[in-house]
Scaffold this active site. Structure first.
Site, short mmCIF file in Angstrom:
data_model
loop_
_atom_site.label_atom_id
_atom_site.label_comp_id
_atom_site.label_asym_id
_atom_site.label_seq_id
_atom_site.Cartn_x
_atom_site.Cartn_y
_atom_site.Cartn_z
N LYS A 170 12.10 5.17 2.40
CA LYS A 170 12.04 5.90 1.13
C LYS A 170 11.38 7.28 1.29
O LYS A 170 11.93 8.28 0.84
CB LYS A 170 11.28 5.06 0.09
CG LYS A 170 12.03 3.78 -0.30
CD LYS A 170 11.22 2.89 -1.20
CE LYS A 170 10.11 2.12 -0.52
NZ LYS A 170 10.49 1.17 0.53
N ILE A 171 10.22 7.31 1.95
CA ILE A 171 9.51 8.59 2.06
C ILE A 171 10.21 9.51 3.07
O ILE A 171 10.39 10.71 2.83
CB ILE A 171 8.03 8.36 2.46
CG1 ILE A 171 7.32 7.55 1.36
CG2 ILE A 171 7.31 9.69 2.67
CD1 ILE A 171 5.93 7.06 1.71
N THR A 203 1.65 11.33 7.54
CA THR A 203 1.23 10.84 6.22
C THR A 203 1.43 9.34 6.15
O THR A 203 1.46 8.77 5.06
CB THR A 203 2.06 11.51 5.09
OG1 THR A 203 3.44 11.27 5.36
CG2 THR A 203 1.79 12.99 4.95
N SER A 204 1.60 8.71 7.32
CA SER A 204 1.97 7.30 7.32
C SER A 204 0.76 6.38 7.53
O SER A 204 0.20 5.87 6.57
CB SER A 204 3.06 7.06 8.35
OG SER A 204 3.88 6.03 7.92
N ARG A 205 0.38 6.16 8.76
CA ARG A 205 -0.83 5.41 9.07
C ARG A 205 -1.47 6.04 10.31
O ARG A 205 -0.78 6.43 11.26
CB ARG A 205 -0.53 3.93 9.36
CG ARG A 205 -0.24 3.09 8.11
CD ARG A 205 -1.47 2.93 7.21
NE ARG A 205 -1.20 2.14 6.02
CZ ARG A 205 -0.85 2.63 4.83
NH1 ARG A 205 -0.72 3.93 4.67
NH2 ARG A 205 -0.67 1.83 3.80
N GLU A 217 -10.05 5.79 9.57
CA GLU A 217 -10.32 6.37 8.25
C GLU A 217 -11.13 5.47 7.33
O GLU A 217 -11.80 5.94 6.42
CB GLU A 217 -9.01 6.76 7.55
CG GLU A 217 -8.15 5.59 7.10
CD GLU A 217 -6.89 6.06 6.36
OE1 GLU A 217 -6.19 6.97 6.85
OE2 GLU A 217 -6.61 5.50 5.28
N HIS A 256 -6.10 10.76 2.97
CA HIS A 256 -5.13 9.79 2.45
C HIS A 256 -4.82 10.11 0.99
O HIS A 256 -5.04 9.29 0.08
CB HIS A 256 -5.65 8.35 2.60
CG HIS A 256 -4.54 7.36 2.78
ND1 HIS A 256 -4.55 6.41 3.76
CD2 HIS A 256 -3.38 7.18 2.10
CE1 HIS A 256 -3.44 5.67 3.66
NE2 HIS A 256 -2.71 6.14 2.66
N CYS A 304 7.09 5.91 9.45
CA CYS A 304 7.37 4.50 9.76
C CYS A 304 6.10 3.68 9.50
O CYS A 304 5.01 4.23 9.45
CB CYS A 304 7.82 4.36 11.21
SG CYS A 304 6.61 4.96 12.38
P1 NAD Z 1 9.91 2.17 4.00
O1 NAD Z 1 9.70 0.72 4.27
O2 NAD Z 1 10.80 2.56 2.87
O3 NAD Z 1 10.44 2.90 5.31
C1 NAD Z 1 9.91 2.68 6.59
C2 NAD Z 1 11.01 2.97 7.58
O4 NAD Z 1 10.43 2.88 8.89
C3 NAD Z 1 12.18 1.97 7.52
O5 NAD Z 1 13.41 2.65 7.45
C4 NAD Z 1 12.05 1.20 8.82
O6 NAD Z 1 13.30 0.78 9.34
C5 NAD Z 1 11.41 2.25 9.71
N1 NAD Z 1 10.80 1.70 10.92
C6 NAD Z 1 10.36 0.44 11.14
N2 NAD Z 1 9.92 0.33 12.40
C7 NAD Z 1 10.09 1.55 12.98
C8 NAD Z 1 9.85 2.07 14.28
N3 NAD Z 1 9.37 1.28 15.27
N4 NAD Z 1 10.14 3.36 14.52
C9 NAD Z 1 10.66 4.15 13.55
N5 NAD Z 1 10.94 3.71 12.30
C10 NAD Z 1 10.64 2.42 12.02
O7 NAD Z 1 8.44 2.78 3.79
P2 NAD Z 1 8.06 4.11 3.00
O8 NAD Z 1 7.81 3.80 1.57
O9 NAD Z 1 8.99 5.20 3.37
O10 NAD Z 1 6.61 4.39 3.64
C11 NAD Z 1 6.45 4.81 4.98
C12 NAD Z 1 4.98 4.71 5.35
O11 NAD Z 1 4.24 5.68 4.57
C13 NAD Z 1 4.36 3.37 4.96
O12 NAD Z 1 4.47 2.47 6.01
C14 NAD Z 1 2.92 3.71 4.68
O13 NAD Z 1 2.20 3.43 5.84
C15 NAD Z 1 2.91 5.21 4.43
N6 NAD Z 1 2.43 5.61 3.10
C16 NAD Z 1 1.47 6.56 3.02
C17 NAD Z 1 1.02 7.00 1.80
C18 NAD Z 1 -0.03 8.08 1.67
O14 NAD Z 1 -0.63 8.22 0.62
N7 NAD Z 1 -0.26 8.87 2.71
C19 NAD Z 1 1.55 6.44 0.63
C20 NAD Z 1 2.56 5.47 0.75
C21 NAD Z 1 2.99 5.05 1.98
#
Ligand code: NAD
Length: 344
Positions: free
Chosen positions: A154-155, A229-231, A260, A292, A202
């Site tokens: 999604k992101i 912005t992920s983890r 963090e 975050h 991811c």
């Molecule tokens: P999502 O589940 O919609 O998308 C994650 C994508 O990563 C999927 O398409 C999946 O197939 C892919 N993926 C899985 N394993 C992978 C790998 N080994 N290599 C590459 N891609 C891989 O999740 P999202 O809603 O897009 O969120 C992504 C990340 O953003 C979350 O996991 C979360 O950690 C982080 N997040 C951060 C904040 C923030 O405030 N900074 C807020 C929300 C989410």
């Protein structure tokens, strides 16, 4: 009346949760402490705990929650790497907010990227001091550059759209590519080799931990900008610092950080901070750190509160856990949940 306790509460999310719970039949207790082995007893007698990204929901915590009568862990976030989902299976249910505003996080990623490449953080400080010199502020155009997106969920998709709006070429890596989407998927090696900007979207899993490490950094373009912005643990922080010192990495935009949980969301401005890695990162002029903050918009906070409360109400009133996750859910073929029932 459902009794719920919310850990790691901050003034900005309390407002949304208090009003949402008030409109529904949830008696909410909010506390600032994070959930961990030292604080878990505070949840005794609460059927539901509401937790966030830096609450430590490990096996011991789960066992004590179960013993204290808690039936549901409601994550007010999407990622669930801080929960031992395997230890919870069969004992306590876990629900989350799978999407609350992917645009909020993607826009924050772009805000950080633009700040970095146009050195806005430096000019902001300079002009406050009536220093209107442009020396050292030369940036580069994003237009025509290649953005490498790791994870096209999604992101990642939102960020792809934003990058395309800037006239960037977009390439992506995802082990589960969406072949119906018009995305140029490449191998991770190609993505590292060809990208001017790498943005991580991811989840944190055993496969993605330290995806950005000494070896992968070596294979990147000189001057690459890394956006996370992920983890935090997707990046090996020491390797990142070395890459920046060697001028291999041109900039790092970090909304998340491996360690963090001891720092983020707290005002430590009057303290001696015992984290040498963060201290070093903050001395580097081309590193931008936000704590975050990607989710922090009115729209996202409102969605988080309403989906979390709906998850809780549906679980206790209707027996449904539409946003439930378990360790088998990671492989959808194994989890038998049909999204109308519970995982177990
Ligand atoms: P999502 O589940 O919609 O998308 C994650 C994508 O990563 C999927 O398409 C999946 O197939 C892919 N993926 C899985 N394993 C992978 C790998 N080994 N290599 C590459 N891609 C891989 O999740 P999202 O809603 O897009 O969120 C992504 C990340 O953003 C979350 O996991 C979360 O950690 C982080 N997040 C951060 C904040 C923030 O405030 N900074 C807020 C929300 C989410």
């Amino acid at each position: 009346m459902i009794k719920a306790i919310m850990f790691d509460t901050r003034q900005y999310d309390a407002e949304f949760f208090i009003s949402e719970c008030g409109r529904n039949s949830i008696k909410l207790k909010t506390i600032e402490a994070k959930l961990n082995e030292d604080t878990v007893e505070l949840a005794n007698g609460y059927e539901c705990v509401i937790v966030f990204v830096n609450d430590d929901v490990n096996k011991a915590v789960i066992e004590r929650l179960v013993a204290g009568g808690t039936k549901l862990i409601a994550l007010r976030c999407a990622g669930f790497n801080n929960v031992d989902v395997k230890a919870a299976f069969g004992k306590i249910h876990i629900v989350r907010v799978p999407a609350y505003s992917p645009e909020a996080v993607a826009e924050h990623a772009m805000a950080m990227l633009l700040t970095s490449v146009r050195k806005i953080h430096k000019s902001f400080n300079r002009t406050r001091d009536f220093n209107f010199s442009l020396n050292g502020l030369v940036g580069f155009n994003l237009h025509g550059k290649t953005a490498g997106i790791v994870g096209t969920g999604k992101i990642g998709r939102c960020f792809i759209d934003i990058c395309r709006g800037f006239g960037m070429r977009v390439i992506a890596y995802d082990p589960y590519p969406d072949i119906s989407a018009e995305i140029e998927y490449v191998t991770l090696e190609t993505l590292f080799r060809e990208s001017d900007v790498i943005s991580l979207h991811c989840p944190l899993t055993k496969d993605t931990k330290h995806l950005i490490n000494e070896k992968s950094i070596r294979s990147m373009k000189d001057g690459v900008i890394i956006v996370n912005t992920s983890r935090g643990a997707l990046i090996e922080s020491e390797a990142l610092i070395e890459g920046i010192k060697k001028k291999k990495i041109g900039g790092a935009c970090l909304d998340v950080y491996e360690e963090e949980s001891d720092l983020f969301f707290e005002d430590l401005s009057g303290e001696i901070v015992n984290d040498d890695v963060m201290a070093r990162l903050l001395t580097l002029p081309n590193v931008i750190v936000t704590s975050h903050q990607g989710f922090l918009t009115d729209e996202a906070l409102s969605n988080i509160a309403s989906v979390t409360v709906r998850n809780i109400i549906r679980f206790f009133s209707d027996g449904v856990a539409e946003n439930e996750i378990c360790y088998l859910c990671e492989n959808m073929n194994e989890c038998r949940v049909d999204r109308k029932k519970r995982c177990f």
